[in-house]
Design a protein around this motif. Structure first.
Motif, PDB file in Angstrom:
ATOM      1  N   ILE A   1       0.911  -0.994   0.111  1.00  0.00           N
ATOM      2  CA  ILE A   1       0.052   0.020  -0.025  1.00  0.00           C
ATOM      3  C   ILE A   1       0.823   1.285  -0.106  1.00  0.00           C
ATOM      4  CG2 ILE A   1      -1.605   1.245   1.363  1.00  0.00           C
ATOM      5  CD1 ILE A   1      -2.803  -1.368   2.233  1.00  0.00           C
ATOM      6  N   ILE A   2       0.695   2.177  -1.009  1.00  0.00           N
ATOM      7  CA  ILE A   2       1.449   3.397  -0.946  1.00  0.00           C
ATOM      8  C   ILE A   2       0.142   4.574  -0.986  1.00  0.00           C
ATOM      9  CG2 ILE A   2       2.558   4.845  -2.382  1.00  0.00           C
ATOM     10  CD1 ILE A   2       3.614   2.444  -3.859  1.00  0.00           C
ATOM     11  N   LYS A   3       0.586   5.455   0.261  1.00  0.00           N
ATOM     12  CA  LYS A   3      -0.591   6.356   0.390  1.00  0.00           C
ATOM     13  C   LYS A   3      -2.062   6.079   0.198  1.00  0.00           C
ATOM     14  CE  LYS A   3       2.358   9.995  -1.408  1.00  0.00           C
ATOM     15  NZ  LYS A   3       2.607  11.188  -2.311  1.00  0.00           N
ATOM     16  N   ASN A   4      -2.195   4.867   0.994  1.00  0.00           N
ATOM     17  CA  ASN A   4      -3.627   4.167   1.359  1.00  0.00           C
ATOM     18  C   ASN A   4      -4.169   3.925   0.162  1.00  0.00           C
ATOM     19  OD1 ASN A   4      -3.703   4.680   4.052  1.00  0.00           O
ATOM     20  ND2 ASN A   4      -4.119   6.817   3.730  1.00  0.00           N
ATOM     21  N   GLN A   5      -3.234   3.347  -1.118  1.00  0.00           N
ATOM     22  CA  GLN A   5      -3.827   3.082  -2.128  1.00  0.00           C
ATOM     23  C   GLN A   5      -3.472   1.617  -2.525  1.00  0.00           C
ATOM     24  OE1 GLN A   5      -5.726   4.740  -4.399  1.00  0.00           O
ATOM     25  NE2 GLN A   5      -5.837   6.391  -2.448  1.00  0.00           N
ATOM     26  N   LYS A   6      -4.310   0.534  -2.963  1.00  0.00           N
ATOM     27  CA  LYS A   6      -3.935  -0.589  -3.338  1.00  0.00           C
ATOM     28  C   LYS A   6      -3.769  -0.844  -4.887  1.00  0.00           C
ATOM     29  CE  LYS A   6      -6.451  -2.774   0.569  1.00  0.00           C
ATOM     30  NZ  LYS A   6      -7.469  -3.480   0.938  1.00  0.00           N
ATOM     31  N   LYS A   7      -4.232   0.323  -5.565  1.00  0.00           N
ATOM     32  CA  LYS A   7      -4.111   0.125  -7.240  1.00  0.00           C
ATOM     33  C   LYS A   7      -3.652   1.529  -7.750  1.00  0.00           C
ATOM     34  CE  LYS A   7      -7.552  -3.133  -8.203  1.00  0.00           C
ATOM     35  NZ  LYS A   7      -8.538  -3.650  -9.306  1.00  0.00           N
ATOM     36  N   ALA A   8      -3.067   1.258  -8.838  1.00  0.00           N
ATOM     37  CA  ALA A   8      -2.408   2.935  -9.268  1.00  0.00           C
ATOM     38  C   ALA A   8      -2.310   2.743 -10.875  1.00  0.00           C
ATOM     39  CB  ALA A   8      -1.155   2.952  -8.821  1.00  0.00           C
ATOM     40  N   ASN A   9      -2.307   3.635 -11.622  1.00  0.00           N
ATOM     41  CA  ASN A   9      -2.266   3.921 -12.837  1.00  0.00           C
ATOM     42  C   ASN A   9      -0.930   4.003 -13.306  1.00  0.00           C
ATOM     43  OD1 ASN A   9      -2.721   5.075 -15.859  1.00  0.00           O
ATOM     44  ND2 ASN A   9      -4.676   4.191 -15.376  1.00  0.00           N
ATOM     45  N   LEU A  10      -0.186   3.056 -14.283  1.00  0.00           N
ATOM     46  CA  LEU A  10       1.125   3.107 -14.538  1.00  0.00           C
ATOM     47  C   LEU A  10       1.216   3.871 -15.927  1.00  0.00           C
ATOM     48  CD1 LEU A  10       3.929   2.411 -13.674  1.00  0.00           C
ATOM     49  CD2 LEU A  10       3.411   0.378 -14.764  1.00  0.00           C
ATOM     50  N   ILE A  11       2.159   4.620 -16.171  1.00  0.00           N
ATOM     51  CA  ILE A  11       2.603   5.508 -17.248  1.00  0.00           C
ATOM     52  C   ILE A  11       4.180   5.411 -17.344  1.00  0.00           C
ATOM     53  CG2 ILE A  11       2.979   7.625 -18.661  1.00  0.00           C
ATOM     54  CD1 ILE A  11      -0.115   6.621 -18.272  1.00  0.00           C
ATOM     55  N   ILE A  12       4.633   4.888 -18.521  1.00  0.00           N
ATOM     56  CA  ILE A  12       6.173   4.618 -18.532  1.00  0.00           C
ATOM     57  C   ILE A  12       6.441   5.468 -19.982  1.00  0.00           C
ATOM     58  CG2 ILE A  12       7.860   3.150 -19.385  1.00  0.00           C
ATOM     59  CD1 ILE A  12       6.666   0.982 -17.963  1.00  0.00           C
ATOM     60  N   LEU A  13       7.348   6.508 -19.585  1.00  0.00           N
ATOM     61  CA  LEU A  13       7.975   7.476 -20.862  1.00  0.00           C
ATOM     62  C   LEU A  13       9.443   7.156 -21.064  1.00  0.00           C
ATOM     63  CD1 LEU A  13       6.438  10.636 -19.717  1.00  0.00           C
ATOM     64  CD2 LEU A  13       6.016   9.462 -21.938  1.00  0.00           C
ATOM     65  N   ASN A  14       9.688   6.715 -22.228  1.00  0.00           N
ATOM     66  CA  ASN A  14      11.287   6.732 -22.632  1.00  0.00           C
ATOM     67  C   ASN A  14      11.581   7.758 -23.303  1.00  0.00           C
ATOM     68  OD1 ASN A  14      11.567   4.163 -21.525  1.00  0.00           O
ATOM     69  ND2 ASN A  14      11.036   3.254 -23.262  1.00  0.00           N
ATOM     70  N   ILE A  15      12.597   8.720 -22.585  1.00  0.00           N
ATOM     71  CA  ILE A  15      12.760  10.049 -23.444  1.00  0.00           C
ATOM     72  C   ILE A  15      14.328  10.130 -23.609  1.00  0.00           C
ATOM     73  CG2 ILE A  15      10.708  11.138 -22.447  1.00  0.00           C
ATOM     74  CD1 ILE A  15      12.247  12.340 -20.130  1.00  0.00           C
ATOM     75  N   GLU A  16      14.659  11.308 -24.644  1.00  0.00           N
ATOM     76  CA  GLU A  16      16.003  11.676 -24.688  1.00  0.00           C
ATOM     77  C   GLU A  16      16.010  12.900 -24.652  1.00  0.00           C
ATOM     78  OE1 GLU A  16      18.488  11.269 -28.503  1.00  0.00           O
ATOM     79  OE2 GLU A  16      18.015   9.076 -27.911  1.00  0.00           O
ATOM     80  N   CYS A  17      16.845  13.322 -23.507  1.00  0.00           N
ATOM     81  CA  CYS A  17      16.897  14.862 -23.399  1.00  0.00           C
ATOM     82  C   CYS A  17      18.167  15.162 -22.561  1.00  0.00           C
ATOM     83  CB  CYS A  17      15.861  15.493 -22.466  1.00  0.00           C
ATOM     84  SG  CYS A  17      15.363  14.590 -21.140  1.00  0.00           S
ATOM     85  N   ASN A  18      18.397  16.493 -22.238  1.00  0.00           N
ATOM     86  CA  ASN A  18      19.520  16.871 -21.335  1.00  0.00           C
ATOM     87  C   ASN A  18      19.392  17.002 -19.830  1.00  0.00           C
ATOM     88  OD1 ASN A  18      21.096  17.419 -23.641  1.00  0.00           O
ATOM     89  ND2 ASN A  18      20.049  19.443 -23.809  1.00  0.00           N
ATOM     90  N   LYS A  19      20.281  17.035 -19.027  1.00  0.00           N
ATOM     91  CA  LYS A  19      20.066  17.270 -17.533  1.00  0.00           C
ATOM     92  C   LYS A  19      19.217  18.144 -17.026  1.00  0.00           C
ATOM     93  CE  LYS A  19      24.290  14.837 -16.642  1.00  0.00           C
ATOM     94  NZ  LYS A  19      25.645  14.890 -15.590  1.00  0.00           N
ATOM     95  N   ASN A  20      19.030  19.351 -17.683  1.00  0.00           N
ATOM     96  CA  ASN A  20      18.368  20.447 -17.212  1.00  0.00           C
ATOM     97  C   ASN A  20      16.909  20.088 -17.429  1.00  0.00           C
ATOM     98  OD1 ASN A  20      18.481  20.643 -19.896  1.00  0.00           O
ATOM     99  ND2 ASN A  20      18.606  22.926 -19.890  1.00  0.00           N
ATOM    100  N   VAL A  21      16.613  19.412 -18.528  1.00  0.00           N
ATOM    101  CA  VAL A  21      14.971  19.140 -18.635  1.00  0.00           C
ATOM    102  C   VAL A  21      14.620  18.145 -17.556  1.00  0.00           C
ATOM    103  CG1 VAL A  21      13.583  18.169 -20.206  1.00  0.00           C
ATOM    104  CG2 VAL A  21      15.360  19.312 -21.150  1.00  0.00           C
ATOM    105  N   ILE A  22      15.542  17.152 -17.020  1.00  0.00           N
ATOM    106  CA  ILE A  22      15.083  16.382 -16.005  1.00  0.00           C
ATOM    107  C   ILE A  22      14.899  17.217 -14.729  1.00  0.00           C
ATOM    108  CG2 ILE A  22      15.861  14.284 -14.821  1.00  0.00           C
ATOM    109  CD1 ILE A  22      15.198  13.697 -17.211  1.00  0.00           C
ATOM    110  N   LYS A  23      15.675  18.145 -14.604  1.00  0.00           N
ATOM    111  CA  LYS A  23      15.577  18.965 -13.258  1.00  0.00           C
ATOM    112  C   LYS A  23      14.283  19.610 -13.289  1.00  0.00           C
ATOM    113  CE  LYS A  23      20.472  19.816 -12.476  1.00  0.00           C
ATOM    114  NZ  LYS A  23      21.590  20.755 -12.327  1.00  0.00           N
TER     115      LYS A  23
END
Length: 95
Positions: free
Chosen positions: A50-72
């Motif tokens: 359980i995470i934050k009182n949740q037993k289910k969650a919606n999962l999104i996966i993104l594969n991206i190519e960018c610079n470090k400043n975008v990640i920040k």
């Protein structure tokens, strides 16, 4: 450019807000000349614990190519968002 994988767990009942957050993330990546290699919505999953009182969650996966400043900047958008249960950004490959 550096390749990253971004994994986000959303609350299940927040689908409209989820799509707005994903659009905001994609627009930020494109604005700073990054590439989105893959975007997968894996739907609702059962969580192993359980995470934050949740037993289910919606999962999104993104594969991206960018610079470090975008990640920040992505961290700022994601970190304080109340509709996201958890997230992780993993470095896959440096070019």
């Amino acid at each position: 450019m550096i390749t990253y994988e971004l994994v986000i767990l959303f609350y299940i009942n927040k689908n409209i807000i989820k799509s707005e957050i994903i659009k905001k993330i994609i627009n930020l990546i494109i604005e700073y000349k990054g590439l989105i290699k893959n975007c997968e919505d894996l739907g609702n999953i059962n969580l192993y614990y359980i995470i934050k009182n949740q037993k289910k969650a919606n999962l999104i996966i993104l594969n991206i190519e960018c610079n470090k400043n975008v990640i920040k900047k992505l961290e700022k958008i994601i970190k304080y968002n109340e509709f996201i249960i958890r997230h992780i950004i993993v470095l896959l490959k440096k070019n």
